[in-house]
Design an enzyme around this catalytic site. Structure first.
Site, PDB file in Angstrom:
ATOM      1  N   LYS B  52      -0.491   5.021   7.758  1.00 12.79           N
ATOM      2  CA  LYS B  52      -1.423   5.403   6.692  1.00 12.79           C
ATOM      3  C   LYS B  52      -1.347   6.880   6.315  1.00 12.79           C
ATOM      4  CE  LYS B  52      -4.039   1.553   6.190  1.00 12.79           C
ATOM      5  NZ  LYS B  52      -4.430   0.929   4.924  1.00 12.79           N
ATOM      6  N   SER B 303       3.047  -1.127  12.350  1.00  9.58           N
ATOM      7  CA  SER B 303       2.205  -0.301  11.483  1.00  9.58           C
ATOM      8  C   SER B 303       1.331   0.713  12.204  1.00  9.58           C
ATOM      9  CB  SER B 303       1.349  -1.214  10.617  1.00  9.58           C
ATOM     10  OG  SER B 303       0.678  -2.150  11.425  1.00  9.58           O
TER      11      SER B 303
END
Lengths: 322, 322
Positions: B52, B303
């Site tokens: 992110k 991720s």
């Protein structure tokens, strides 16, 4: 000296195509906290999850043909058991592992099923372990591959520091954990062989501080207690490793159980890597400021990552709602 | 299309000196089990512990000066909150994060103390979240940086696949998890931009299978339940991400909760890396054989690695004998 820098170079040639080329990781946050540059050689990513594969493979691949034909044996319920089993399997050598009754069945099964070793159980005493092993050696002519009292094993373990120094050549300091002393001996011979100026430190739990005391007193000391969370470091030095450590290691630094857990926490939570308690001991030495590293380039051998996570995942599974 | 391959190249130039160059890891055991070559792009080692940061930084660094001067805002209690806070901090931009009351205090404190963001609490409803955010935007002129409904964010997330393909150029397949769709959109644009032949798959929990259903029906579907362990994937697609996924992604494949935990277990126990449930979903897709990968080169975007380990370490500490 029994093991030389050349032995490590030879070991390195023998094992390089078989081992994992483990990465060297660092952490911005840690470097900021310590005002230093810390490099972690991630042997938790090594085959079987620990540096031990290096030494075991170097020992097996250098056996005489007659020895290989008969097989190898060791007593261990830890990482060396799996390391020897895998090394032997890859070389088509029969391996026998003597383990104390009551060892976690996960470990017994992994050694037997995953690596195809012959597991023999003994009583949970040093006497039983030794006598069972000795009996099997006499009966079948096996070669004992001791976890650290073995030159080839020490030379193999030294290749971790050798690889680290190839990646980061200008280290000021290297720190390795010390239990039986195989990794620390090999690390010191590697580091000093490359550059005499590199300081080499051993990291040890306070509760099992035989190496620290041995280094101070000039003779091998034993442990009164072995109840440390760093279960890979419960064993004591042998003559072979003590002689190397006495000459080549600058100092042994000890840390508390809580300091070990704090270091482990940093590695898991901040660096996102699974490291066993023994592997976190060197980081504990610098996080606790027992060794000042400001402005230095420091290499750490993250020795292994074999932690039992059964309970953790059981809780996770039980949390699945239906 | 709103986001192009050139946007990803531009984003890559902007963020490269600020992000962590995360390693690509593989596993001998896994490759053997699947008869394939699997490459993990370890964004769990990215700053703030997740990919992110790439998108948040790209969004902040491209703001108009007038926008930067006033500050940015988002609503999130997850990785995007910390990503935006850190990105803003590095660029001297004021960040405000709207979080629901009852968010873990660890998260609130990390966002506030570590990254210096202004945390505003709201009720735990979408209405409250939206109205509180809107109020602050009207009052202070903040710019909203949405976690995925934002072209700059999508382009930033796409740089993870771009970096992976620089390391392993000849991938046949790339798999990324899908929640709001920012990572998957960016991944698809990157991969197809480099090589139209690469298959791109989204990995999604069965329980929150809005993306899979949306792709089949050709319109945005919503979720009836969101009780998946993969807490990063509970959100649904928006128009912006759906349009990209519809066009560029080959298929969305769903997995069960147990399959997610099995994959997570493999990553922790065998590969020794800490990965959050959402990050394990793509591995679950191939471990469960829902996607056949035999003989293929497969890239997986791991991720993130932000898991609450407080309980785990509390148990460890309580086990220290005295």
């Amino acid at each position: 000296m029994s093991v030389t820098f050349d032995d490590i170079i030879e070991a390195h040639k023998r094992i390089s195509s078989v081992i994992n080329q483990t990465p060297v990781l660092d952490s911005r946050t840690l470097n900021q906290i310590l005002s230093a540059s810390i490099y972690f050689k991630c042997e938790n990513f090594q085959r079987i999850g620990a540096f031990k594969f290096r030494g075991a493979y170097n020992a097996c691949v250098t056996l005489q043909q007659e020895q290989s034909a008969k097989g190898v044996i060791t007593h261990s319920s830890g990482n060396h058991a799996q390391a020897l089993s895998l090394a032997a399997k890859l070389l088509n050598i029969k391996a026998t592992i003597v383990m104390p009754k009551g060892s976690p069945s996960v470990k017994i099964n992994a050694t037997r099923d995953t690596y195809g070793a012959n597991v023999v159980l003994c009583e949970n005493t040093i006497e039983s372990r030794t006598s069972v092993t000795q009996e099997l050696i006499e009966k079948f002519g096996y070669t004992l591959i001791h976890p650290y009292d073995n030159d080839k094993v020490i030379a193999g373990q030294g290749t971790a520091a050798y690889d680290l120094l190839k990646t980061v050549p200008d280290l000021d300091i290297i720190i390795a954990p010390v239990g039986g002393g195989g990794l620390l001996s090999g690390t010191a011979i590697s580091a000093k062989g490359i550059n005499k100026e590199i300081k080499v430190y051993g990291a040890e739990p306070e509760r099992v501080d035989d190496a620290a005391r041995s280094k101070r007193s000039g003779k091998i000391e034993s442990n009164q207690r072995i109840d440390t969370i760093a279960d890979g470091l419960r064993t004591g030095l042998c003559e072979r490793t003590f002689r190397i450590i006495e000459k080549e290691v600058d100092e042994i630094i000890t840390v508390s159980e809580m300091e070990i857990i704090e270091a482990m926490k940093f590695l898991w939570e901040r660096m996102k890597i699974v490291v066993e308690p023994s592997g976190a001991v060197p980081l504990a030495v610098i996080l606790s400021k027992k060794l000042k590293v400001e402005g230095k380039k420091v290499g750490i051998i993250l020795s292994g990552g074999n932690v039992d996570l059964t309970q953790f995942f059981k809780i996770l599974e039980s949390n699945i709602t239906i």
